[in-house]
Design a protein around this motif. Structure first.
Motif, mmCIF file in Angstrom:
data_model
loop_
_atom_site.group_PDB
_atom_site.id
_atom_site.type_symbol
_atom_site.label_atom_id
_atom_site.label_comp_id
_atom_site.label_asym_id
_atom_site.label_seq_id
_atom_site.Cartn_x
_atom_site.Cartn_y
_atom_site.Cartn_z
ATOM 1 N N UNK A 24 0.626 -1.170 0.014
ATOM 2 C CA UNK A 24 0.074 0.140 -0.061
ATOM 3 C C UNK A 24 0.854 1.253 -0.132
ATOM 4 N N UNK A 25 2.045 1.247 0.851
ATOM 5 C CA UNK A 25 2.788 2.486 0.735
ATOM 6 C C UNK A 25 3.401 2.516 -0.336
ATOM 7 N N UNK A 26 3.963 1.577 -0.945
ATOM 8 C CA UNK A 26 4.345 1.581 -2.245
ATOM 9 C C UNK A 26 3.631 2.356 -3.251
ATOM 10 N N UNK A 27 2.320 1.801 -3.459
ATOM 11 C CA UNK A 27 1.469 2.514 -4.016
ATOM 12 C C UNK A 27 1.233 3.933 -3.941
ATOM 13 N N UNK A 28 1.200 4.535 -2.783
ATOM 14 C CA UNK A 28 1.172 5.875 -2.302
ATOM 15 C C UNK A 28 2.526 6.682 -2.905
ATOM 16 N N UNK A 29 3.691 5.732 -2.733
ATOM 17 C CA UNK A 29 4.963 6.497 -3.020
ATOM 18 C C UNK A 29 4.878 6.903 -4.617
ATOM 19 N N UNK A 30 4.278 5.610 -5.152
ATOM 20 C CA UNK A 30 4.129 6.033 -6.720
ATOM 21 C C UNK A 30 3.534 7.245 -7.131
ATOM 22 N N UNK A 31 2.310 6.960 -6.435
ATOM 23 C CA UNK A 31 1.432 8.340 -6.707
ATOM 24 C C UNK A 31 2.121 9.722 -6.363
ATOM 25 N N UNK A 32 2.741 9.626 -5.089
ATOM 26 C CA UNK A 32 3.409 10.898 -4.648
ATOM 27 C C UNK A 32 4.539 11.329 -5.598
ATOM 28 N N UNK A 33 5.282 10.369 -6.304
ATOM 29 C CA UNK A 33 6.304 10.468 -7.012
ATOM 30 C C UNK A 33 5.600 11.166 -8.421
ATOM 31 N N UNK A 34 4.538 10.474 -8.843
ATOM 32 C CA UNK A 34 3.923 11.130 -10.068
ATOM 33 C C UNK A 34 3.286 12.593 -9.892
ATOM 34 N N UNK A 35 2.743 12.869 -8.712
ATOM 35 C CA UNK A 35 2.524 14.289 -8.180
ATOM 36 C C UNK A 35 3.696 15.379 -8.164
ATOM 37 N N UNK A 36 4.792 14.929 -7.660
ATOM 38 C CA UNK A 36 6.034 15.483 -7.925
ATOM 39 C C UNK A 36 6.330 15.844 -8.905
ATOM 40 N N UNK A 37 6.395 14.774 -9.927
ATOM 41 C CA UNK A 37 6.805 15.021 -11.337
ATOM 42 C C UNK A 37 5.901 15.945 -11.946
ATOM 43 N N UNK A 38 4.671 15.952 -11.790
ATOM 44 C CA UNK A 38 3.650 16.888 -12.110
ATOM 45 C C UNK A 38 3.983 18.287 -11.859
ATOM 46 N N UNK A 39 4.355 18.607 -10.615
ATOM 47 C CA UNK A 39 4.448 19.794 -9.871
ATOM 48 C C UNK A 39 5.821 20.394 -10.588
ATOM 49 N N UNK A 41 6.815 19.792 -13.463
ATOM 50 C CA UNK A 41 6.665 20.491 -14.810
ATOM 51 C C UNK A 41 5.936 21.786 -14.728
ATOM 52 N N UNK A 42 5.192 21.747 -13.871
ATOM 53 C CA UNK A 42 4.362 23.198 -13.622
ATOM 54 C C UNK A 42 5.495 24.311 -13.097
ATOM 55 N N UNK A 43 6.360 24.082 -12.220
ATOM 56 C CA UNK A 43 7.332 25.133 -11.927
ATOM 57 C C UNK A 43 8.202 25.328 -13.094
ATOM 58 N N UNK A 44 8.603 24.184 -13.953
ATOM 59 C CA UNK A 44 9.230 24.714 -15.058
ATOM 60 C C UNK A 44 8.618 25.498 -15.923
ATOM 61 N N UNK A 45 7.436 25.254 -16.128
ATOM 62 C CA UNK A 45 6.513 26.229 -17.117
ATOM 63 C C UNK A 45 6.401 27.402 -16.724
#
Length: 370
Positions: A24-39, A41-45
């Motif tokens: 379960x924590x790994x799933x959340x970690x993957x989801x958090x990593x995806x959120x960080x990657x999305x953020x 991208x926004x910061x870069x923009x």
């Protein structure tokens, strides 16, 4: 073995539960990593957009600097133009055009100009008041002369303008001083003319001559002006009053001319009374001067003491009048007995020369005999 299996089974259960939590924590970690990657991208923009805006701002700053440089150059041109206009207005002021003041019609009824009109004009706008500040003391003669000049200039200017039918009235302390001076001068001139004509006619009847009254009047006039000059000097030196008051010449003239005329009449009446006794006019006038001189000196001393009593009053006019009369009496005491014999000698130079020479010879013979 059975006893050892039970703890192992329990640990396996815990291990299975921990594996589930880890999954379960790994799933959340993957989801958090995806959120960080999305953020990221926004910061870069956002950084790219900020960089673009900074470039635009830099361009606009350069344009603003160029605009300020242009504005500064324009202000310099405006300053030069203002100096040129100022020089033009100064030169224009020296010409006849500078004598008029122009105002736009739109400003005549403006709220800014209306208080000025209420201050210097009446409600019906038919009476205007102009305040003039002189560069002299309002109570001095210079200020009075200046206000007289202004008055004559105003009347002369209005004759040739749109206000030729307007009435001009000048008021203030200086105007009152000028009016008082004008009134005093006119009254003084009138008094002088009347007194001198009357005294001249009276002296012609007394002396039965024309030159002798003229001589007496001339002597009195010289004594009067000399007394005023000496009084002015005394007043400026000891009283700190550089000018005579406006009524000092008037009263001094009346007193000195009246007293001097009396002394002259006494002298000439004695001269006439001795005509039957002393034939020689030169001896007669000298004898009359010697006899009347005592009376004149006594009267001058008494009158001088009387007028000296006015000095402690503290009133400038009374002090100056007293000084003028006293000085004038002293001058008359010496001038009349000196000038009249001289003028009689000039009037009758050869009437009794032979008789005078004969008397001189008889006196000389008598001295030689003695």
């Amino acid at each position: 073995m059975n006893s050892s299996v039970s703890p192992f089974a329990s640990s396996s259960t815990q291990l299975s539960s921990g594996a589930s939590k880890l999954t379960t924590s790994g799933t959340k970690l993957v989801s958090g990593a995806q959120s960080v990657a999305s953020a990221s991208t926004q910061v870069n923009t956002g950084v790219q957009e900020m960089s673009t805006k900074l470039k635009k701002m830099q361009t606009q700053t350069k344009e603003l600097q160029a605009g300020l440089t242009t504005a500064n150059q324009s202000l310099s041109k405006i300053g030069n133009g203002t100096a040129t206009v100022n020089n033009y207005l100064k030169e224009l002021q020296k010409s006849y055009v500078g004598n008029d003041f122009y105002m736009p019609k739109s400003e005549l009824n403006s709220s800014a100009f209306k208080p000025s009109m209420n201050t210097y004009m009446s409600k019906n706008r038919k009476i205007a008041e102009i305040t003039v500040v002189l560069n002299h003391d309002p109570s001095t003669t210079k200020a009075a002369d200046q206000i007289n000049t202004i008055t004559s200039d105003v009347h002369a200017k209005l004759k040739h303008g749109t206000l030729k039918n307007a009435k001009v009235k000048i008021g203030g302390e200086t105007s009152q001083t000028a009016d008082l001076q004008k009134l005093a001068n006119s009254d003084f001139k009138r008094t002088v003319i009347i007194m001198l004509i009357g005294i001249g006619i009276a002296l012609m009847f007394v002396t039965r001559s024309l030159i002798q009254p003229m001589t007496i009047i001339g002597t009195l006039t010289v004594a009067y002006y000399s007394a005023l000059s000496i009084t002015k000097w005394i007043s400026a030196t000891f009283l700190s009053q550089s000018l005579l008051t406006w009524n000092t010449p008037f009263f001094s003239f009346i007193m000195l001319i009246a007293l001097g005329t009396d002394y002259s009449i006494f002298l000439m009446m004695r001269y006439r009374d001795d005509a039957s006794i002393i034939q020689d006019v030169r001896k007669r006038i000298i004898n009359s001067s010697a006899l009347i001189g005592t009376t004149v000196i006594s009267a001058a001393i008494i009158l001088g003491g009387t007028f000296a009593a006015l000095m402690p009053s503290g009133v400038t006019t009374l002090i100056q009048v007293a000084l003028a009369v006293i000085v004038g009496l002293i001058l008359l005491v010496f001038m009349l007995p000196t000038i009249m014999p001289i003028m009689v000698k000039f009037t009758y130079p050869y009437v009794h020369d032979r008789m005078y020479d004969k008397d001189q010879k008889e006196q000389q013979n008598q001295r030689e005999t003695e």
